[in-house]
Motif scaffolding. Sequence first.
Motif, PDB file in Angstrom:
ATOM      1  N   VAL A   1       7.400 -31.772  65.576  1.00 42.94           N
ATOM      2  CA  VAL A   1       7.928 -33.133  65.769  1.00 42.94           C
ATOM      3  C   VAL A   1       8.010 -33.466  67.252  1.00 42.94           C
ATOM      4  O   VAL A   1       7.667 -34.580  67.671  1.00 42.94           O
ATOM      5  N   VAL A   2       8.454 -32.504  68.068  1.00 37.04           N
ATOM      6  CA  VAL A   2       8.520 -32.729  69.518  1.00 37.04           C
ATOM      7  C   VAL A   2       7.124 -33.020  70.060  1.00 37.04           C
ATOM      8  O   VAL A   2       6.930 -33.959  70.851  1.00 37.04           O
ATOM      9  N   PHE A   3       6.144 -32.237  69.638  1.00 41.68           N
ATOM     10  CA  PHE A   3       4.764 -32.454  70.089  1.00 41.68           C
ATOM     11  C   PHE A   3       4.270 -33.841  69.686  1.00 41.68           C
ATOM     12  O   PHE A   3       3.670 -34.567  70.495  1.00 41.68           O
ATOM     13  N   LEU A   4       4.529 -34.224  68.429  1.00 42.76           N
ATOM     14  CA  LEU A   4       4.075 -35.535  67.966  1.00 42.76           C
ATOM     15  C   LEU A   4       4.809 -36.662  68.686  1.00 42.76           C
ATOM     16  O   LEU A   4       4.212 -37.713  68.980  1.00 42.76           O
ATOM     17  N   ALA A   5       6.099 -36.460  68.989  1.00 44.35           N
ATOM     18  CA  ALA A   5       6.857 -37.481  69.713  1.00 44.35           C
ATOM     19  C   ALA A   5       6.290 -37.675  71.113  1.00 44.35           C
ATOM     20  O   ALA A   5       6.204 -38.809  71.609  1.00 44.35           O
ATOM     21  N   ILE A   6       5.901 -36.583  71.760  1.00 43.07           N
ATOM     22  CA  ILE A   6       5.272 -36.683  73.082  1.00 43.07           C
ATOM     23  C   ILE A   6       3.933 -37.403  72.971  1.00 43.07           C
ATOM     24  O   ILE A   6       3.609 -38.297  73.772  1.00 43.07           O
ATOM     25  N   LEU A   7       3.164 -37.046  71.960  1.00 43.60           N
ATOM     26  CA  LEU A   7       1.844 -37.651  71.759  1.00 43.60           C
ATOM     27  C   LEU A   7       1.954 -39.152  71.525  1.00 43.60           C
ATOM     28  O   LEU A   7       1.129 -39.937  72.009  1.00 43.60           O
ATOM     29  N   ARG A   8       2.981 -39.582  70.818  1.00 45.89           N
ATOM     30  CA  ARG A   8       3.151 -40.996  70.457  1.00 45.89           C
ATOM     31  C   ARG A   8       3.799 -41.834  71.559  1.00 45.89           C
ATOM     32  O   ARG A   8       3.675 -43.057  71.546  1.00 45.89           O
ATOM     33  N   ASN A   9       4.496 -41.181  72.503  1.00 45.31           N
ATOM     34  CA  ASN A   9       5.332 -41.957  73.421  1.00 45.31           C
ATOM     35  C   ASN A   9       5.070 -41.740  74.904  1.00 45.31           C
ATOM     36  O   ASN A   9       5.526 -42.548  75.715  1.00 45.31           O
TER      37      ASN A   9
ATOM     38  N   SER B   1      14.771 -38.795  65.888  1.00 48.24           N
ATOM     39  CA  SER B   1      15.460 -40.069  66.118  1.00 48.24           C
ATOM     40  C   SER B   1      14.626 -40.999  66.985  1.00 48.24           C
ATOM     41  O   SER B   1      13.881 -40.568  67.870  1.00 48.24           O
ATOM     42  N   PHE B   2      14.765 -42.293  66.738  1.00 46.59           N
ATOM     43  CA  PHE B   2      14.045 -43.281  67.541  1.00 46.59           C
ATOM     44  C   PHE B   2      14.587 -43.313  68.960  1.00 46.59           C
ATOM     45  O   PHE B   2      13.888 -43.710  69.888  1.00 46.59           O
ATOM     46  N   ALA B   3      15.822 -42.856  69.165  1.00 45.22           N
ATOM     47  CA  ALA B   3      16.360 -42.761  70.521  1.00 45.22           C
ATOM     48  C   ALA B   3      15.643 -41.660  71.311  1.00 45.22           C
ATOM     49  O   ALA B   3      15.361 -41.822  72.499  1.00 45.22           O
ATOM     50  N   PHE B   4      15.338 -40.547  70.661  1.00 45.01           N
ATOM     51  CA  PHE B   4      14.594 -39.462  71.297  1.00 45.01           C
ATOM     52  C   PHE B   4      13.207 -39.954  71.700  1.00 45.01           C
ATOM     53  O   PHE B   4      12.735 -39.676  72.812  1.00 45.01           O
ATOM     54  N   SER B   5      12.560 -40.702  70.826  1.00 39.27           N
ATOM     55  CA  SER B   5      11.249 -41.281  71.155  1.00 39.27           C
ATOM     56  C   SER B   5      11.361 -42.240  72.331  1.00 39.27           C
ATOM     57  O   SER B   5      10.487 -42.281  73.202  1.00 39.27           O
ATOM     58  N   ALA B   6      12.456 -43.022  72.359  1.00 42.75           N
ATOM     59  CA  ALA B   6      12.638 -43.971  73.461  1.00 42.75           C
ATOM     60  C   ALA B   6      12.835 -43.256  74.783  1.00 42.75           C
ATOM     61  O   ALA B   6      12.348 -43.710  75.825  1.00 42.75           O
TER      62      ALA B   6
END
Length: 385
Positions: free
Chosen positions: A20-28, A110-115
């Motif tokens: 999830v961390v990897f995907l969050a970095i990839l997306r944001n 969380s969407f806050a983590f993505s932000a």
Amino acid sequence: MSSETRDPAPQWLIRLIWAVVFLAILRNLFPPNAFTATVLIFDYEHGLVRRGLLGEVLNLYWGDTVSRSEVFVASSMLTLVGLAALMAAMYRGLADSLTGAKLLLILTCSFAFSAIIGSTGYIDLALIGLVSMCLFSNPASAFGIMLRCLAVAVGLFMHEVMLAYFAVFFVFEVWLARPETRQILPAVAPLIAGCVAFGVLTLWGQLPADQVAEYLAHIQAKSEFSAEPEATVVMERTFSDNMAMMAEKRTMLDYKSWVLFDGIPLAVMSAWLIWLNLRILPTQATLLTKVVLVGAIVAPMSLNIIAFDVVRFGAVSVLVGFLCVFSILRVDRMALDRLGALLTWPMMVIVVVLNLHITVNQMNTGDRQEYGVPWSLVKHLDWLR
């Protein structure tokens, strides 16, 4: 109470968290906007100025002038290092139990983590890195308190939001960690250090009016890209100027949209974390402890009074909520059982799924938020045209 509360976290869940961390970095993780890139090159060429410490250090990397590619590298590294420090601290404190791993999955989804990841190049990530490094020390020890005071003071010279972001959280953390010898002075020491640093910046970090034009010319000459004029305005604004600016901003439709579509979802997530923290506090927790807890989570959002970065302030508020849970679990192992009773599998699935389907405004380049909830509602209005 579930018997699995203290069970070791299964490997599939740990792997999922890192995926999830990897995907969050990839997306944001995308290039910073012009405002962020410009703030990163502020330095002390003309003496002490607000937000100049990090740029002064980065001068060792980019020299007399700064190219667009150098800013992109520095921005991405700033984000990744800050994120790595945060994940290292949270993983160390939470991943040894199933309940802790559940909480860690909620954080990373969380969407806050993505932000936070999406605020590429913002100095917020450097502040998060400083705070995360402090979490490896004992907040009850003299060294731990001194380290937190130093982190707040240094953070203020990077960006003055450090005072509201994390100084109050450190007060809560130290207060909670000293149950037998709770004294006001050690607990508020990080806040005092922050106020002193803020006072120094207020008195001596404001460029004289006759030097502003020269400093702005320095920033323009230093950047090989087009520096953002709105970023350099921060050198000229006083506290009263910011208050006046926000009074005008609150009448504008775009700001009202940010509050509605970004501020409300983030505030709801913060409110859920306040509820979660209050529920896992021991029954003997005093009213003062609860007030400081709520104050720590709400403090970042108080910056909306003088600035308009609704997403940044709300996302950090959510992060502080998770850090408060982390702090409670560290000093009271029975809190893990109380957390396990609350974070049942149905509760976790509900919170994770809702977070994955909410998107707040993207702070770097791009408009991904326009195709997520709740911003997609604006796109749907096109059907009526």
